[in-house]
Design an enzyme around this catalytic site. Structure first.
Site, PDB file in Angstrom:
ATOM      1  N   PHE A 188       0.831  -1.188   0.000  1.00 26.68           N
ATOM      2  CA  PHE A 188       0.000   0.000   0.000  1.00 26.68           C
ATOM      3  C   PHE A 188       0.870   1.244   0.000  1.00 26.68           C
ATOM      4  CE2 PHE A 188      -2.180   3.430   2.118  1.00 26.68           C
ATOM      5  CZ  PHE A 188      -3.432   3.419   1.551  1.00 26.68           C
TER       6      PHE A 188
ATOM      7  N   ASP B 250      -9.527  -9.820   8.707  1.00 27.62           N
ATOM      8  CA  ASP B 250      -8.079 -10.020   8.607  1.00 27.62           C
ATOM      9  C   ASP B 250      -7.462  -9.992   9.996  1.00 27.62           C
ATOM     10  OD1 ASP B 250      -5.820 -10.596   7.213  1.00 27.62           O
ATOM     11  OD2 ASP B 250      -5.442  -8.559   6.515  1.00 27.62           O
TER      12      ASP B 250
END
Ligand SMILES: *[C@@H]1O[C@H](CO)[C@@H](O)[C@H](O)[C@H]1NC(C)=O
Ligand SMILES: *[C@@H]1O[C@H](CO)[C@@H](O)[C@H](O)[C@H]1NC(C)=O
Ligand SMILES: *[C@@H]1O[C@H](CO)[C@@H](O)[C@H](O)[C@H]1NC(C)=O
Ligand SMILES: *[C@@H]1O[C@H](CO)[C@@H](O)[C@H](O)[C@H]1NC(C)=O
Ligand SMILES: *[C@@H]1O[C@H](CO)[C@@H](O)[C@H](O)[C@H]1NC(C)=O
Ligand SMILES: *[C@@H]1O[C@H](CO)[C@@H](O)[C@H](O)[C@H]1NC(C)=O
Ligand SMILES: *[C@@H]1O[C@H](CO)[C@@H](O)[C@H](O)[C@H]1NC(C)=O
Length: 837
Positions: A527, A640
């Protein structure tokens, strides 16, 4: 020689099997599959190879089969790329290979124009044998976010990717290629090539840069070819290479083209010996080179330099090909080689190493490209010693990205490792183990559960009021409702929401991070990067700056803001603000000085946590998740949960982080949400995985894995261990069933854990890992059980051995002087915490 012998033997042995029916112009290819997806008949590619249909193929299967095929008859589109198979759910291609070991996997993507689907805007991930190859890629990344990017990519962009993946098995193997659409999107593929890599191609040792002792390549590592260059020559097509590789010309990578000139000899003159063969590189590569140009000065002193842009934060395998095609005598050509401004070979005498002129020679290096540098610089230049030809040359170069410790070649740790058969078979195995074990004790478990529930009900009444699990106060939503779309106007407006903890200007972010000073870097991932910063008001924060070139960031960026702006809880990492000026995607969080939980468990020099600390941390994390599941009007499923997403503050209080994958849960009249499987390998709920139906019990499963990881202080998946130990859930539960789980717990805990506490803890973990989501406790029950386990540890029962031990020693707060790049690179992006300075 040896190879061809073993080839013969192999061919003989395998004659009982079907012969490789897939086109092979070259008998050399053992496993060679050329597949044109969605075609009904074989097609010939531009380079003359024949690609077979992906359907009705004895060596290739697709599951679940998708019959959506798009094609175009548009002029100018190569036949092989003119059709694609489209997938609306996660699907796999399985190739049955005759050989195990490394295979080339080449993928062709071409967004075919058609009436049914807009392939340009499809967002998908690709995975093969457990390695993430492509993470949330899209040809056109939504909206005006990446306008420049999409403009630079013409509509008829052919994406070609080449990887090396390891195929394991006993005598034959399977290569499983997973295509995973992002939620509600689609995946597609136009062509697939699988070709066996002869062993010797990657058998040599690699020399690390900065120079160190040569070492073997790790077996399980995956490679992605980023550059393969034929120096001083023209492009070589698959037809010119025995293994169908493509070699590009080097001209565009030369820093100073005037410093180099191309030289070439007749390719037939090139000699191969000492294990070098055309499998390493075709003679065409060795027959051309870039040599130092004649500067017409008496003392030529400069380097030829090539610069290659690469993604930072990965290790790279670099192979240099040399062949002395300029000197007329042995030992006349001696020069230096540099990689990233550091010496790679001092005084290279090719003719000595290759034992002759015009003889092929190659050497392999390995370097980490750390954060903050995004290129690899390769230089050759004259030696300082006199008496040699005042020149230097390079014939060929290959740069391959190596998968990171979380088995990814694209972006951050293990996100979205989804359904491939490998995993399927692993989780099936796990399921079988769990099921068969569970089967026997099912009745007992049910009985236990019932009594446990009764027990719970009784206990709960006595339980003191939970202050912070109820003490949350939902913030007003600044960003809007769940349906809110992020338009540029929302972000572009200068309305000052800062005081409410939302919009932060880019200039303030820049100031806070001293213009993204490298010394403030906390971690990094696909990211982007995470920096430590100080806002104008003195608040210490972690600043996550999205990489504008990242393919995966936008969706997660939006989700994260959307989720976090609705949530505020003591055990959830708070979002302080965000910034989306100038195409930036920046998130500002509270700073978590203790860093991720995982770092306190293994892989660092931090002092081991006591049992009490561990349970307390899990209690905190469970409170955070419990709040997500029940505390907000709509259930939120984190999706997650893992030890890198549980962050600790300076007091080791836990907070749950990373909501990039989170989803709103089923509404009242639904029991589940159907969605593409996301999450991290090793933590993934097998039921969710199998049925693609998401409930909050999937988080409970992942939490169970976290509990085992905390108990045993080892990763959820450790491929380096013997097979039965690889998966912690499988391994630990098998010991739990024997009642001997204490034998595999973290040695640091031995003798320091109250046995009742341990028992309660392990029972809870086991229940979390129940095959059937309905049998798993709710997060609230887990929380309560953990608190119960904590009480046992707190009570002195007078048994010195099984007692608190050092857990009562107060200030065991870890100290670490600095975070070095290597540890940072294997942290998750959300490891936005470092130790106190
Ligand atoms: C696959 O093979 C079967 C039988 O050989 C045939 O009937 C069918 O049409 C084939 N399908 C395709 C798509 O070629
Ligand atoms: C994208 O940019 C174009 C012109 O540059 C504009 O007309 C359009 O409204 C923008 N779209 C969005 C979603 O902002
Ligand atoms: C080699 O150099 C010559 C002249 O400098 C140039 O015309 C030619 O295109 C070059 N060849 C390659 C393969 O780059
Ligand atoms: C590639 O191979 C073809 C024959 O297959 C040959 O004619 C051609 O010259 C080769 N090209 C290069 C650049 O090596
Ligand atoms: C190598 O040195 C040059 C000039 O000193 C510098 O610009 C470049 O960033 C350096 N590259 C690397 C990878 O260190
Ligand atoms: C060539 O590059 C290396 C590394 O960047 C540098 O140390 C060396 O001085 C350079 N040589 C010349 C002659 O410029
Ligand atoms: C590269 O990084 C890995 C771990 O991230 C480390 O084990 C290895 O030694 C490093 N190699 C070099 C050459 O720095």
């Amino acid at each position: 020689m040896i190879l061809s012998k073993s080839l013969l033997l192999y061919t003989f042995l395998s004659s009982v099997y079907l012969h490789c029916v897939i086109c092979s112009s070259n008998t050399h290819h053992i496993d060679s599959f050329l597949i044109s997806c969605g075609e009904a008949n074989p097609v010939r590619s531009e380079d003359g190879r024949v690609f077979q249909p992906d359907f009705n193929n004895t060596h290739v299967s697709i599951s679940p089969i998708s019959d959506i095929i798009v094609s175009t008859s548009q002029m100018g589109v190569p036949k092989m790329l003119s059709s694609a198979r489209v997938f609306t759910t996660s699907s796999i291609y399985t190739f049955s290979t005759k050989k195990t070991g490394r295979h080339w996997l080449r993928l062709h993507f071409y967004p075919v124009k058609n009436a049914r689907f807009d392939l340009d805007s499809a967002v998908f991930s690709v995975e093969a044998n457990g390695i993430t190859l492509i993470h949330e890629f899209s040809f056109f990344r939504g909206g005006n976010q990446s306008q420049s990017q999409s403009q630079s990519r013409s509509q008829s962009y052919h994406l070609f990717k080449e990887y090396v993946v390891d195929v394991t098995g006993l005598s034959s193997g399977k290569l499983v290629l997973g295509l995973l659409p992002w939620d509600n999107s689609i995946a597609f593929v136009n062509g697939i090539e699988v070709v066996y890599v002869p062993d010797k191609v990657f058998s040599s040792k690699v020399v690390p840069i900065p120079l160190g002792v040569a070492r073997e390549l790790p077996v399980r590592v995956g490679f992605e070819t980023v550059y393969r260059i034929n120096m001083g020559g023209s492009r070589l097509s698959p037809k010119n290479d025995s293994l169908w590789r493509i070699w590009e010309s080097d001209v565009s990578f030369l820093l100073n083209p005037a410093a180099a000139r191309n030289v070439s000899v007749n390719p037939d003159l090139i000699r191969f010996r000492d294990g070098v063969s055309t499998d390493i590189a075709p003679n065409w590569v060795y027959a051309t080179a870039e040599e130092m140009a004649d500067a017409r000065v008496s003392d030529q002193r400069f380097n030829i330099s090539w610069r290659f842009e690469v993604e930072q934060g990965f290790g790279y395998f670099i192979r240099l090909h040399f062949c002395d095609i300029v000197a007329s005598r042995l030992h006349d050509l001696v020069f230096n080689v540099y990689i990233n401004n550091q010496s790679a070979i001092d005084s290279l005498d090719i003719s000595q190493r290759a034992r002759g002129l015009s003889a092929a020679y190659f050497v392999d290096f390995f370097t980490n490209v750390s954060m903050g540098s995004d290129n690899i610089l390769v230089q050759v230049g004259p030696n300082h010693l006199t008496g040699y030809l005042p020149t230097a040359l390079l014939n060929g170069l290959e740069i391959m990205k190596m998968s990171n410790p979380s088995d990814s070649l694209d972006g951050r740790l293990g996100v979205n490792l989804d359904s491939t058969d490998v995993k399927k078979s692993k989780s099936t195995r796990l399921m079988i183990v769990v099921l068969s074990c569970l089967g026997g004790v099912f009745v007992i478990v049910v009985l236990l559960l019932i009594s446990f529930m009764c027990f719970l009900c009784c206990r709960r009444k006595k339980k003191p009021k939970e202050d912070d699990s109820l003490g949350w106060s939902p913030l007003p939503t600044y960003v809007g409702n769940s349906g809110n779309k992020f338009s540029s106007s929302t972000f572009g407006s200068t309305t000052c929401l800062h005081s409410l903890g939302q919009m932060i200007s880019f200039s303030e972010v820049r100031e806070a991070t001293r213009n993204f000073d490298k010394s403030l870097l906390l971690g990094s991932g696909g990211f982007g990067k995470v920096y430590k910063g100080v806002l104008e008001n003195g608040l210490v924060v972690a600043i996550k700056r999205g990489n504008p070139r990242s393919q995966q960031g936008l969706v997660e960026f939006k989700t994260e803001i959307e989720m976090l702006s609705k949530l505020r809880h003591k055990h959830l990492v708070s979002l302080i603000g965000y910034c989306e000026e100038l195409n930036e995607m920046i998130l500002v969080y509270e700073f978590m000085a203790g860093g991720p939980l995982r770092r306190h468990l293994y892989g660092s020099n931090l002092p081991p946590l006591t049992w009490k600390q561990r349970v307390e941390i899990l209690v905190g994390a469970a409170k955070g998740l419990h709040y997500l599941h029940t505390g907000v009007s709509e259930t939120i499923i984190h999706r997650d949960v893992k030890t890198t997403n549980i962050l600790l503050d300076e007091n080791l209080d836990a907070k749950v982080a990373d909501f990039g994958l989170s989803k709103f849960g089923p509404s009242l009249n639904q029991t589940h949400v159907s969605t593409a499987v996301k999450g991290s390998f090793g933590y993934l709920d097998p039921e969710y995985f199998r049925r693609q139906q998401l409930t909050e019990k999937s988080d409970v499963y992942s939490f169970g894995v976290v509990m085992l990881e905390v108990l045993c202080a080892r990763p959820a998946i450790n491929p380096a261990l013997p097979r039965e130990q690889v998966n912690i859930a499988e391994w630990a539960i098998s010991w739990q069933k024997k009642g001997e789980i204490a034998k595999i717990m973290d040695p640091n805990l031995m003798g320091r854990v109250n046995l009742e506490s341990l028992k309660k803890y392990c029972e809870t973990a086991e229940k979390c890992l129940s095959e059937n989501g309905n049998q798993r406790p709710s997060m609230g029950d887990v929380l309560w059980n953990l608190e119960y386990a904590l009480q046992f540890q707190g009570v002195d029962v007078g048994d010195a051995d099984s007692m608190r031990g050092i857990s009562e020693i107060p200030d065991r707060i870890p100290e670490v002087e600095s975070v070095d790049m290597e540890t940072v690179s294997d942290l998750d992006l959300e490891s936005n915490g470092t130790m106190r300075d």
